[in-house]
Enzyme design. Sequence first.
Site, PDB file in Angstrom:
ATOM      1  N   CYS A  14     -14.973  22.624 -71.268  1.00  0.00           N
ATOM      2  CA  CYS A  14     -15.288  23.310 -72.519  1.00  0.00           C
ATOM      3  C   CYS A  14     -16.786  23.506 -72.600  1.00  0.00           C
ATOM      4  CB  CYS A  14     -14.738  22.556 -73.723  1.00  0.00           C
ATOM      5  SG  CYS A  14     -15.637  21.077 -74.070  1.00  0.00           S
ATOM      6  N   ARG A  42     -15.620  17.216 -69.736  1.00  0.00           N
ATOM      7  CA  ARG A  42     -14.645  16.412 -70.480  1.00  0.00           C
ATOM      8  C   ARG A  42     -13.363  16.149 -69.683  1.00  0.00           C
ATOM      9  NH1 ARG A  42     -14.796  18.763 -76.548  1.00  0.00           N
ATOM     10  NH2 ARG A  42     -14.638  16.623 -77.225  1.00  0.00           N
ATOM     11  N   ARG A  58     -13.323  26.133 -87.033  1.00  0.00           N
ATOM     12  CA  ARG A  58     -12.539  25.073 -86.375  1.00  0.00           C
ATOM     13  C   ARG A  58     -12.771  23.731 -87.060  1.00  0.00           C
ATOM     14  NH1 ARG A  58     -14.475  24.199 -81.087  1.00  0.00           N
ATOM     15  NH2 ARG A  58     -13.179  22.377 -81.445  1.00  0.00           N
ATOM     16  N   ASP A  66     -21.899  14.629 -82.567  1.00  0.00           N
ATOM     17  CA  ASP A  66     -21.437  15.751 -83.388  1.00  0.00           C
ATOM     18  C   ASP A  66     -22.425  16.123 -84.495  1.00  0.00           C
ATOM     19  OD1 ASP A  66     -19.190  15.974 -81.867  1.00  0.00           O
ATOM     20  OD2 ASP A  66     -17.790  15.177 -83.342  1.00  0.00           O
ATOM     21  N   LYS A 100     -11.267  16.047 -89.661  1.00  0.00           N
ATOM     22  CA  LYS A 100     -10.576  16.758 -88.572  1.00  0.00           C
ATOM     23  C   LYS A 100     -10.258  15.790 -87.430  1.00  0.00           C
ATOM     24  CE  LYS A 100     -13.052  19.165 -85.412  1.00  0.00           C
ATOM     25  NZ  LYS A 100     -12.729  18.755 -84.038  1.00  0.00           N
ATOM     26  N   ASN A 101     -11.251  14.991 -87.057  1.00  0.00           N
ATOM     27  CA  ASN A 101     -11.064  14.142 -85.877  1.00  0.00           C
ATOM     28  C   ASN A 101     -10.162  12.935 -86.132  1.00  0.00           C
ATOM     29  OD1 ASN A 101     -12.580  15.888 -84.432  1.00  0.00           O
ATOM     30  ND2 ASN A 101     -14.392  14.580 -84.248  1.00  0.00           N
TER      31      ASN A 101
HETATM   32  C1  UD1 Z   1     -14.108  13.077 -79.634  1.00  0.00           C
HETATM   33  C2  UD1 Z   1     -14.295  14.035 -80.793  1.00  0.00           C
HETATM   34  C3  UD1 Z   1     -15.540  14.889 -80.590  1.00  0.00           C
HETATM   35  C4  UD1 Z   1     -16.757  13.988 -80.352  1.00  0.00           C
HETATM   36  C5  UD1 Z   1     -16.477  12.995 -79.223  1.00  0.00           C
HETATM   37  C6  UD1 Z   1     -17.595  11.990 -79.020  1.00  0.00           C
HETATM   38  C7  UD1 Z   1     -12.024  14.450 -81.509  1.00  0.00           C
HETATM   39  C8  UD1 Z   1     -10.906  15.411 -81.638  1.00  0.00           C
HETATM   40  N1  UD1 Z   1     -13.124  14.880 -80.895  1.00  0.00           N
HETATM   41  O1  UD1 Z   1     -13.907  13.882 -78.459  1.00  0.00           O
HETATM   42  O2  UD1 Z   1     -15.744  15.671 -81.766  1.00  0.00           O
HETATM   43  O3  UD1 Z   1     -17.866  14.790 -79.991  1.00  0.00           O
HETATM   44  O4  UD1 Z   1     -15.270  12.258 -79.505  1.00  0.00           O
HETATM   45  O5  UD1 Z   1     -17.861  11.313 -80.192  1.00  0.00           O
HETATM   46  O6  UD1 Z   1     -11.949  13.346 -82.003  1.00  0.00           O
HETATM   47  N2  UD1 Z   1     -15.029  11.327 -70.683  1.00  0.00           N
HETATM   48  C9  UD1 Z   1     -14.786  11.155 -69.341  1.00  0.00           C
HETATM   49  N3  UD1 Z   1     -13.500  10.874 -68.967  1.00  0.00           N
HETATM   50  C10 UD1 Z   1     -12.483  10.739 -69.871  1.00  0.00           C
HETATM   51  C11 UD1 Z   1     -12.756  10.909 -71.230  1.00  0.00           C
HETATM   52  C12 UD1 Z   1     -14.049  11.201 -71.618  1.00  0.00           C
HETATM   53  O7  UD1 Z   1     -15.670  11.272 -68.505  1.00  0.00           O
HETATM   54  O8  UD1 Z   1     -11.337  10.469 -69.452  1.00  0.00           O
HETATM   55  C13 UD1 Z   1     -16.414  11.665 -71.119  1.00  0.00           C
HETATM   56  C14 UD1 Z   1     -16.475  13.048 -71.750  1.00  0.00           C
HETATM   57  O9  UD1 Z   1     -16.598  14.043 -70.760  1.00  0.00           O
HETATM   58  C15 UD1 Z   1     -17.691  12.936 -72.638  1.00  0.00           C
HETATM   59  C16 UD1 Z   1     -17.656  11.470 -73.079  1.00  0.00           C
HETATM   60  O10 UD1 Z   1     -16.809  10.791 -72.152  1.00  0.00           O
HETATM   61  O11 UD1 Z   1     -18.847  13.178 -71.888  1.00  0.00           O
HETATM   62  C17 UD1 Z   1     -17.138  11.279 -74.491  1.00  0.00           C
HETATM   63  O12 UD1 Z   1     -15.831  11.787 -74.578  1.00  0.00           O
HETATM   64  P1  UD1 Z   1     -14.757  11.240 -75.622  1.00  0.00           P
HETATM   65  O13 UD1 Z   1     -15.305  10.077 -76.374  1.00  0.00           O
HETATM   66  O14 UD1 Z   1     -13.475  11.065 -74.890  1.00  0.00           O
HETATM   67  O15 UD1 Z   1     -14.652  12.477 -76.606  1.00  0.00           O
HETATM   68  P2  UD1 Z   1     -13.345  13.208 -77.138  1.00  0.00           P
HETATM   69  O16 UD1 Z   1     -12.310  12.206 -77.488  1.00  0.00           O
HETATM   70  O17 UD1 Z   1     -12.991  14.304 -76.213  1.00  0.00           O
END
Ligand code: UD1
Length: 418
Positions: free
Chosen positions: A116, A121, A397, A305, A22-23
């Site tokens: 969420c 996030r 999902r 995850d 999915k990711n």
């Molecule tokens: C992706 C995965 C999700 C997984 C996560 C971490 C997808 C669709 N989803 O989510 O399943 O749990 O990686 O492995 O691939 N953050 C900030 N600012 C930002 C971006 C992120 O503070 O601009 C923080 C987030 O709030 C979170 C952490 O960084 O606490 C990790 O987020 P991120 O690695 O970006 O996860 P996703 O890409 O949203």
Amino acid sequence: MNKLLIGGGTRVSGRVRVSGSKNATLPIMAACLLARKECILHQVPDLDDVKVMEEVLVSLGAKVKRENGTLVINPENINSYELPEYLSRRMRASNLVMGALLGRFGKARVAYPGGCAIGQRPMDIHLKGFREMGYRIDECYGYIEGQAENLVDCEIMLDFPSVGATENLMMAAAVSKGNTVIRNAAREPEIVDMQNFLNRMGARIRGAGLDVIRIEGVSELNGVEHEVIPDRIEAGTFMVLAAASKGDVVIENVVAEHLVPVTAKMRETGAEVIHYNGGTLRVLGKRKLGPVDIKTMPYPGFPTDMQPQMMALLSAVEGTSVIVETIFENRFMHVNELRRMGADIKVEGRVAIIKGKNRLRGATVEATDLRAGAALVIAAVGCEEETIINNAFHIDRGYEKIEEKLGALGVKAVRIAS
Ligand code: UD1
């Protein structure tokens, strides 16, 4: 049909085939917006999140056709660079179109994703990166607007190796006038799949899988065919299920290397994990398992995850385990539900202390998010009684044909009306 009834007392055994990731699929679907011609994606899982991304692409003017596990995406007639709020709110990952729209049009307007269940996030790391590349970014009335101003060669240092920010920046930088270096990049296998996909389209990217990614911008990308990597989190979930139920499961379509952190922890509990050639592994949980400590980390650390699923397993393993969640600030929502099943878990901030016991009890519980739902399935299979999981749509999902796959392993899994 929002409830899932799980029969307990089963030693799961048999074979299960893991679906496409999915990711990896979601960002690659977004990257199709960069192509001038049709793209064909294979091994695409039939999941609710993928359907939302299909809607996102269609809302922008792309044509999307699905046949079994294949998705044909034709982005030739994209006529919008705006992601409306109703789609942005349905799935956070829809914000991945921002990088692709910037690459394609030099501008994008994307509704700000809401918070969420598992944490705030924010998108600050994505936006800081776009600004470094030379995009003007304005945030107003719930929308983020990006506009190419002075695209230059740049070095972006991510404050945290965010998966989404790395993917968004790779897409914007792939079709760009400048050269981009992303430092402290996320190293997840899904990032490598994105690089492989974009390079097949004609992009010039190297370094994915390491913490420095170098991208030479090109002027346009072609349509291509690509097979998405297998889902390491689905594979890991079945590994934990096998061990938790003292079962014996053969899991097909896995990449052993992607599962190293999960395999290591499973073996530490005492479960046997055997990797065969050709993308197959077997998990035997027949021995008495022991407690382990876990700290979630960016890849190649233990994946956040998989944290809820491991907590479900450890709740029914005698001894004390400690889990530290470092990635998301609110990813212990499953604790209350596991407690309803008799688990003894104390939470202090981002630390959970689990005093495992021999067995949990079946109960009526609620899936609060996707992986929390998976954790409840694992806990339920280990009970003697039946368990009813409310809000089971969260599980859909991320897990394709969940009742069918559980059924093939001998687990009673029935969808019931609300
Ligand atoms: C992706 C995965 C999700 C997984 C996560 C971490 C997808 C669709 N989803 O989510 O399943 O749990 O990686 O492995 O691939 N953050 C900030 N600012 C930002 C971006 C992120 O503070 O601009 C923080 C987030 O709030 C979170 C952490 O960084 O606490 C990790 O987020 P991120 O690695 O970006 O996860 P996703 O890409 O949203």
